[in-house]
Design an enzyme around this catalytic site. Structure first.
Site, PDB file in Angstrom:
ATOM      1  N   ASP A  25       9.885 -18.147 -45.348  1.00 28.42           N
ATOM      2  CA  ASP A  25      10.435 -19.419 -44.890  1.00 28.42           C
ATOM      3  C   ASP A  25       9.803 -20.507 -45.741  1.00 28.42           C
ATOM      4  O   ASP A  25       8.660 -20.906 -45.515  1.00 28.42           O
ATOM      5  CB  ASP A  25      10.123 -19.621 -43.407  1.00 28.42           C
ATOM      6  CG  ASP A  25      10.622 -20.968 -42.883  1.00 28.42           C
ATOM      7  OD1 ASP A  25      11.328 -21.679 -43.624  1.00 28.42           O
ATOM      8  OD2 ASP A  25      10.301 -21.304 -41.725  1.00 28.42           O
ATOM      9  N   LYS A  90      10.881 -30.047 -51.005  1.00 27.81           N
ATOM     10  CA  LYS A  90      12.170 -29.443 -50.673  1.00 27.81           C
ATOM     11  C   LYS A  90      13.275 -30.490 -50.586  1.00 27.81           C
ATOM     12  O   LYS A  90      14.443 -30.205 -50.860  1.00 27.81           O
ATOM     13  CB  LYS A  90      12.037 -28.690 -49.338  1.00 27.81           C
ATOM     14  CG  LYS A  90      13.235 -27.860 -48.931  1.00 27.81           C
ATOM     15  CD  LYS A  90      12.884 -27.055 -47.686  1.00 27.81           C
ATOM     16  CE  LYS A  90      14.038 -26.218 -47.198  1.00 27.81           C
ATOM     17  NZ  LYS A  90      13.663 -25.403 -46.016  1.00 27.81           N
ATOM     18  N   GLU A 187      18.663 -20.373 -42.661  1.00 30.52           N
ATOM     19  CA  GLU A 187      17.573 -20.400 -41.683  1.00 30.52           C
ATOM     20  C   GLU A 187      18.047 -20.117 -40.255  1.00 30.52           C
ATOM     21  O   GLU A 187      17.405 -19.328 -39.537  1.00 30.52           O
ATOM     22  CB  GLU A 187      16.851 -21.747 -41.773  1.00 30.52           C
ATOM     23  CG  GLU A 187      16.049 -21.898 -43.069  1.00 30.52           C
ATOM     24  CD  GLU A 187      15.617 -23.323 -43.337  1.00 30.52           C
ATOM     25  OE1 GLU A 187      15.923 -24.197 -42.499  1.00 30.52           O
ATOM     26  OE2 GLU A 187      14.986 -23.583 -44.376  1.00 30.52           O
ATOM     27  N   ASP A 224      17.915 -26.103 -35.199  1.00 26.63           N
ATOM     28  CA  ASP A 224      16.775 -25.921 -36.114  1.00 26.63           C
ATOM     29  C   ASP A 224      16.334 -27.273 -36.671  1.00 26.63           C
ATOM     30  O   ASP A 224      16.940 -27.791 -37.619  1.00 26.63           O
ATOM     31  CB  ASP A 224      17.177 -24.968 -37.242  1.00 26.63           C
ATOM     32  CG  ASP A 224      16.016 -24.653 -38.184  1.00 26.63           C
ATOM     33  OD1 ASP A 224      14.931 -25.225 -37.989  1.00 26.63           O
ATOM     34  OD2 ASP A 224      16.199 -23.844 -39.104  1.00 26.63           O
TER      35      ASP A 224
END
Length: 643
Positions: A25, A90, A187, A224
């Site tokens: 992850d 990211k 994800e 998420d």
């Protein structure tokens, strides 16, 4: 008599060797690596501590060495040297320089239409390199915990709403880290794997909702909310198949934004402006904001005591931050997450009552305020009994283990989706969609196209992404050219265009002229991706302008068809002039002129009216040509084709 395995010298495998595949992850604020051992997925902690989470922070501040500092040691440097301590890299992945519209403490360099680089004491560092250094640290952690040379590859998770450029940047980072990418996995899907492989047990333990439902098919909504990205996906599990029904999200929305809102509130209470304080002070405030946020997950209020230097003067503010105040502060973030949830439910044609479970993923969902927000919106208690920080990595590890052990019969099939529609430009600037959004991937779609003009030997294939009917309102992904088409009458060529998306979301487009097998193709790997504003605009505009787009498309298609008819008639009138007398020629010419004027008027009704007037004249002419062709064939001669 039993037989031994045959092995050539120096080629025999190591006795009792076992291959492992990692689940990674790669998070905005924290990253984690997991692996399946003895049939159970577990995260791998650092060798020198019990920490399983690796801060996604890299320090490039020492010019005497080219060795970056990664993780907790780098995080310590954030407050004292923020410009050389890269956090949330990211958010920069797959974006152009001009796409970076959120605040950050870095000096960026590079061309405006390319991915920027961070200016540090160790040189210009790309977001891909930062991610690669984080992946190297995770790989090293796994190598220290597993037997030597036993790592076969890794499944790396990405936000469901990452576009082609952001996914490609992730794969580039993995390659730079020396990792074999088995698959990029969304994800939310990874989280569903972690919960879904024991779905019957979790269903029996946590809800009686299945009593009146099909126990062989379940619907999950994955909420998420991580440090820097937000995803919502609805997945259906049926007979071991996970299918993503719909997905949505924002790749620049998360806990970082909550921290920033709290920091801005602190500044406002102290009577200061963010523009007047240094990057070091901003970093200090962000850390304080995060601490207060975490404290409010355990208690109803927290005492605030901050000291900030503003233009050389130290200012101090003391006060109280309560959960009620925090709820108001984070309202912009919570509202945006619920807007995405509503959209995804609409896309799936579902109501919240249709869902079997809502699953919370991401460190930011530890906040009681977020848990209450989700529970109130969906009118159900969300599942969070698996550590929300670890669940994505655990699901990725399970998927990775399945990929390297394909002989197992208990594999779960994963069907992700493409988040935006993909198509190509046709005449008149229209979009012909080949792969609609929310189509399960991997997928391959083919469609036959043809030429517009007589003798056309080439064409441009323009690939676009979006929800509108016209090219100008969609995002251009790439172009390529197909040459070598045999010259023939318009409409006779057969061009087969294929759109293929692999399990990683990589799009490849090919075009082939079927009679000669002339082929050309392109892998869509743009240098940067869609901004979040562009993604939202593409999606929302598709709904807001659906009716007007439909009318515009109808007009353009009618105009294109009318222009093709005029071209064909003019060509035929030249080639078969002997079949027309002066009156017929004049009648056709007048009807063609009237149709041309109608096309220029952009009035659909007028164009259709003039087409109707031209049709009996063109049909009669076509019948004459057909009769002559039949007579010529019966006489053993050959005449030109016309259609």
């Amino acid at each position: 008599m039993s037989l031994l395995q045959i092995a050539e010298p120096q080629q025999s495998s190591k006795p009792h060797s076992h291959r492992y595949a990692l689940g990674i992850d790669l998070g905005t604020t924290r990253s984690i690596v997991a692996v399946v051992r003895s049939g159970k997925a577990a995260v791998i902690p650092a060798t020198d501590s019990s920490d399983t989470l690796l801060p996604s922070v890299v320090y490039y501040g020492d010019p005497t060495t080219h060795t970056p500092v990664v993780g907790q040691a780098a995080l310590i440097k954030q407050s004292e040297d923020p410009s050389n301590t890269i956090i949330s890299a990211k958010r920069f992945m797959g974006r152009s320089h001009t796409d970076i519209k959120f605040s950050h403490p870095y000096q960026l360099s590079g061309q405006q239409d390319a991915m920027p680089t961070f200016v540090t004491k160790q040189g210009d560092i790309s977001p891909v390199q930062v991610s690669a250094d984080i992946l190297k640290a995770l790989k090293q952690r796994a190598q220290e915990a597993l037997p030597e040379d036993s790592i076969a590859g890794a499944v790396i998770t990405v936000p469901a709403y990452f576009d082609e450029a952001q996914r490609q940047a992730t794969k580039d980072a993995a390659a730079a880290a020396g990792l074999n990418v088995l698959r990029l996995l969304n994800e939310p899907t990874a989280a569903a794997v972690a919960y879904g492989l024991d779905s019957q047990e979790s269903s029996d333990s946590h809800s009686d909702a299945h009593d009146a439902k099909d126990t062989h098919s379940r619907l999950y909504l994955i909420y998420d909310l991580g440090g820097g990205t937000f995803d919502v996906s609805i997945l259906k599990m049926t007979a071991g198949v996970f299918e993503v029904v719909a997905t949505g999200g924002n790749s620049a929305l998360g806990g970082d934004d909550i921290d920033r809102l709290i920091a801005n509130w602190l500044l406002k209470q102290a009577g200061l402006d963010a523009k007047s304080i240094s990057n070091e002070e901003k970093s200090y405030l962000a850390q304080q904001a995060k601490q207060y946020k975490q404290a409010l997950s355990e208690q109803d209020s927290v005492r605030v005591d901050i000291s900030i230097t503003d233009n050389g003067h130290s200012k101090q503010w003391q006060g109280e931050l309560t959960t009620e105040i925090l709820a108001k502060i984070i309202e912009p973030v919570s509202r945006r997450t619920l807007d995405v949830c509503k959209q995804v439910l609409r896309d799936a044609n579902l109501n919240s009552s249709d869902l079997d479970h809502v699953i919370l993923v991401g460190g930011s969902t530890r906040m009681p305020l977020i848990q209450s927000l989700v529970a109130d919106f969906f009118a159900t208690k969300p599942l969070c009994h698996i550590n929300p920080d670890e669940v994505v990595a655990l699901g990725a590890a399970q998927t990775a283990n399945q990929l390297i052990n394909t002989d197992k019969s208990d594999n779960v099939l994963l069907l992700d989706v493409t988040p935006l529609s993909l198509g190509l430009e046709t005449m008149g600037g229209l979009v012909e969609v080949l792969i609609p959004r929310n189509t399960p991937i991997p997928v391959s779609k083919r469609q036959i196209f043809t030429t517009y003009q007589d003798g056309q030997t080439g064409m441009v294939i323009h690939v676009v992404q979006g929800e509108r009917e016209t090219v100008e309102n969609c995002r251009s992904l790439g172009r390529f050219e197909l040459y070598g088409i045999p010259p023939m009458k318009a409409g006779f060529a057969r061009i087969e265009v294929t759109f293929s998306i692999d399990a990683n979301g990589q799009l490849t487009v090919s075009a082939e002229e079927t009679t000669t097998n002339t082929k050309s193709e392109i892998a869509i790997t743009p240098s940067y991706g869609l901004t979040d504003e562009q993604k939202e605009q593409l999606l929302m505009a598709g709904f807001e302008h659906a009716e007007s787009d439909k009318q515009a498309r109808s007009l353009i298609e009618t105009k294109v068809e009318a222009e093709r008819e005029i071209l064909a008639l003019n060509s035929a009138m030249t080639e078969f002039a002997n079949l027309l007398d002066a009156d017929k020629t004049q009648a056709l010419q007048l009807a063609i002129e009237d149709l041309q004027q109608a096309i220029a008027s952009d009035d659909l009704a007028v164009i259709e009216q003039q087409q109707a007037k031209l049709k009996p004249l063109s049909d009669a002419f076509a019948a004459q040509i057909m009769n002559q062709s039949i007579q010529a064939t019966m006489a053993g001669t050959k005449t030109s084709e016309w259609s």
